[in-house]
Motif scaffolding. Structure first.
Motif, PDB file in Angstrom:
ATOM      1  N   ALA A 150       0.831  -1.211   0.000  1.00 37.86           N
ATOM      2  CA  ALA A 150       0.000   0.000   0.000  1.00 37.86           C
ATOM      3  C   ALA A 150       0.863   1.257   0.000  1.00 37.86           C
ATOM      4  CB  ALA A 150      -0.933  -0.003   1.202  1.00 37.86           C
ATOM      5  N   GLU A 151       1.928   1.244   0.798  1.00 37.81           N
ATOM      6  CA  GLU A 151       2.845   2.398   0.827  1.00 37.81           C
ATOM      7  C   GLU A 151       3.518   2.590  -0.525  1.00 37.81           C
ATOM      8  OE1 GLU A 151       5.691   2.011   3.969  1.00 37.81           O
ATOM      9  OE2 GLU A 151       4.194   2.294   5.532  1.00 37.81           O
ATOM     10  N   ALA A 152       3.990   1.495  -1.117  1.00 37.70           N
ATOM     11  CA  ALA A 152       4.673   1.577  -2.407  1.00 37.70           C
ATOM     12  C   ALA A 152       3.719   2.056  -3.495  1.00 37.70           C
ATOM     13  CB  ALA A 152       5.270   0.227  -2.773  1.00 37.70           C
ATOM     14  N   ALA A 153       2.499   1.540  -3.498  1.00 36.78           N
ATOM     15  CA  ALA A 153       1.517   1.948  -4.493  1.00 36.78           C
ATOM     16  C   ALA A 153       1.182   3.433  -4.352  1.00 36.78           C
ATOM     17  CB  ALA A 153       0.256   1.106  -4.367  1.00 36.78           C
ATOM     18  N   HIS A 154       1.077   3.890  -3.111  1.00 31.09           N
ATOM     19  CA  HIS A 154       0.797   5.319  -2.891  1.00 31.09           C
ATOM     20  C   HIS A 154       1.952   6.177  -3.409  1.00 31.09           C
ATOM     21  CE1 HIS A 154      -0.598   8.985  -1.053  1.00 31.09           C
ATOM     22  NE2 HIS A 154       0.565   9.110  -0.441  1.00 31.09           N
ATOM     23  N   LYS A 155       3.181   5.745  -3.132  1.00 29.64           N
ATOM     24  CA  LYS A 155       4.341   6.516  -3.592  1.00 29.64           C
ATOM     25  C   LYS A 155       4.377   6.570  -5.117  1.00 29.64           C
ATOM     26  CE  LYS A 155       9.088   7.430  -2.865  1.00 29.64           C
ATOM     27  NZ  LYS A 155       9.946   7.745  -1.785  1.00 29.64           N
ATOM     28  N   ILE A 156       4.116   5.440  -5.770  1.00 28.29           N
ATOM     29  CA  ILE A 156       4.106   5.406  -7.232  1.00 28.29           C
ATOM     30  C   ILE A 156       3.010   6.318  -7.772  1.00 28.29           C
ATOM     31  CG2 ILE A 156       3.606   3.944  -9.238  1.00 28.29           C
ATOM     32  CD1 ILE A 156       5.014   1.655  -7.664  1.00 28.29           C
ATOM     33  N   ALA A 157       1.846   6.276  -7.153  1.00 27.72           N
ATOM     34  CA  ALA A 157       0.712   7.075  -7.627  1.00 27.72           C
ATOM     35  C   ALA A 157       0.939   8.573  -7.476  1.00 27.72           C
ATOM     36  CB  ALA A 157      -0.554   6.669  -6.884  1.00 27.72           C
ATOM     37  N   THR A 158       1.769   8.969  -6.511  1.00 26.41           N
ATOM     38  CA  THR A 158       1.966  10.401  -6.274  1.00 26.41           C
ATOM     39  C   THR A 158       3.220  10.959  -6.953  1.00 26.41           C
ATOM     40  OG1 THR A 158       3.099   9.919  -4.185  1.00 26.41           O
ATOM     41  CG2 THR A 158       0.734  10.373  -4.083  1.00 26.41           C
ATOM     42  N   LEU A 159       3.975  10.118  -7.640  1.00 28.01           N
ATOM     43  CA  LEU A 159       5.154  10.613  -8.347  1.00 28.01           C
ATOM     44  C   LEU A 159       4.737  11.470  -9.537  1.00 28.01           C
ATOM     45  CD1 LEU A 159       7.493   7.481  -8.469  1.00 28.01           C
ATOM     46  CD2 LEU A 159       7.930   9.613  -7.275  1.00 28.01           C
ATOM     47  N   PRO A 160       5.494  12.515  -9.808  1.00 31.86           N
ATOM     48  CA  PRO A 160       5.192  13.304 -11.007  1.00 31.86           C
ATOM     49  C   PRO A 160       5.520  12.482 -12.258  1.00 31.86           C
ATOM     50  CG  PRO A 160       7.203  14.093  -9.972  1.00 31.86           C
ATOM     51  CD  PRO A 160       6.636  13.032  -9.081  1.00 31.86           C
ATOM     52  N   ILE A 161       4.875  12.817 -13.373  1.00 32.91           N
ATOM     53  CA  ILE A 161       5.158  12.101 -14.615  1.00 32.91           C
ATOM     54  C   ILE A 161       5.984  12.969 -15.554  1.00 32.91           C
ATOM     55  CG2 ILE A 161       3.157  10.594 -14.458  1.00 32.91           C
ATOM     56  CD1 ILE A 161       1.682  12.448 -16.333  1.00 32.91           C
ATOM     57  N   LYS A 162       6.512  12.360 -16.606  1.00 30.68           N
ATOM     58  CA  LYS A 162       7.391  13.069 -17.543  1.00 30.68           C
ATOM     59  C   LYS A 162       6.666  14.202 -18.256  1.00 30.68           C
ATOM     60  CE  LYS A 162      10.427   9.279 -18.782  1.00 30.68           C
ATOM     61  NZ  LYS A 162      10.928   8.456 -19.883  1.00 30.68           N
TER      62      LYS A 162
ATOM     63  N   LEU B 117      10.338  -2.110  -6.386  1.00 33.38           N
ATOM     64  CA  LEU B 117      10.992  -3.210  -5.683  1.00 33.38           C
ATOM     65  C   LEU B 117      10.242  -3.578  -4.402  1.00 33.38           C
ATOM     66  CD1 LEU B 117      14.778  -2.350  -6.125  1.00 33.38           C
ATOM     67  CD2 LEU B 117      13.456  -4.124  -7.282  1.00 33.38           C
ATOM     68  N   SER B 118       9.701  -2.585  -3.716  1.00 34.99           N
ATOM     69  CA  SER B 118       8.900  -2.856  -2.515  1.00 34.99           C
ATOM     70  C   SER B 118       7.647  -3.663  -2.855  1.00 34.99           C
ATOM     71  CB  SER B 118       8.482  -1.557  -1.831  1.00 34.99           C
ATOM     72  OG  SER B 118       9.567  -0.968  -1.189  1.00 34.99           O
ATOM     73  N   LEU B 119       7.037  -3.360  -3.996  1.00 37.71           N
ATOM     74  CA  LEU B 119       5.871  -4.136  -4.421  1.00 37.71           C
ATOM     75  C   LEU B 119       6.261  -5.588  -4.688  1.00 37.71           C
ATOM     76  CD1 LEU B 119       4.003  -1.725  -6.867  1.00 37.71           C
ATOM     77  CD2 LEU B 119       3.202  -2.549  -4.661  1.00 37.71           C
ATOM     78  N   LYS B 120       7.410  -5.796  -5.321  1.00 41.13           N
ATOM     79  CA  LYS B 120       7.870  -7.152  -5.603  1.00 41.13           C
ATOM     80  C   LYS B 120       8.203  -7.884  -4.301  1.00 41.13           C
ATOM     81  CE  LYS B 120       8.486  -9.941  -8.956  1.00 41.13           C
ATOM     82  NZ  LYS B 120       7.332 -10.425  -9.680  1.00 41.13           N
TER      83      LYS B 120
END
Length: 74
Positions: free
Chosen positions: A12-24, A43-46
């Motif tokens: 859940a933490e990793a998914a939240h971090k990925i979702a809040t990252l800015p995109i190119k 890597l945390s998700l894996k």
């Protein structure tokens, strides 16, 4: 069960971090995007996937062991 709960929290933490990252920029996003920022959360998700898989195997083994013990006592 603790291992499964920990893996769920980690994912859940990793998914939240990925979702809040800015995109190119070329994807109508931010110039603050750094591709290396996404590596740790992925890597945390894996890791969470492997932990969940291990926990399930532990639970299956425990179930078989308890079943064997009950068969021996019966």
């Amino acid at each position: 069960m603790n291992l499964i709960n920990g893996a769920q929290h980690k994912s859940a933490e990793a998914a939240h971090k990925i979702a809040t990252l800015p995109i190119k920029n070329d994807e109508v996003g931010s110039s603050e995007f750094e591709p290396r920022d996404i590596i740790k959360p992925v890597l945390s998700l894996k890791e969470a996937e492997f932990e969940t898989s291990a926990a399930v195997k532990i639970l299956e083994t425990e179930k078989k062991t308890i079943g064997s013990l009950l068969d021996i006592k019966a």
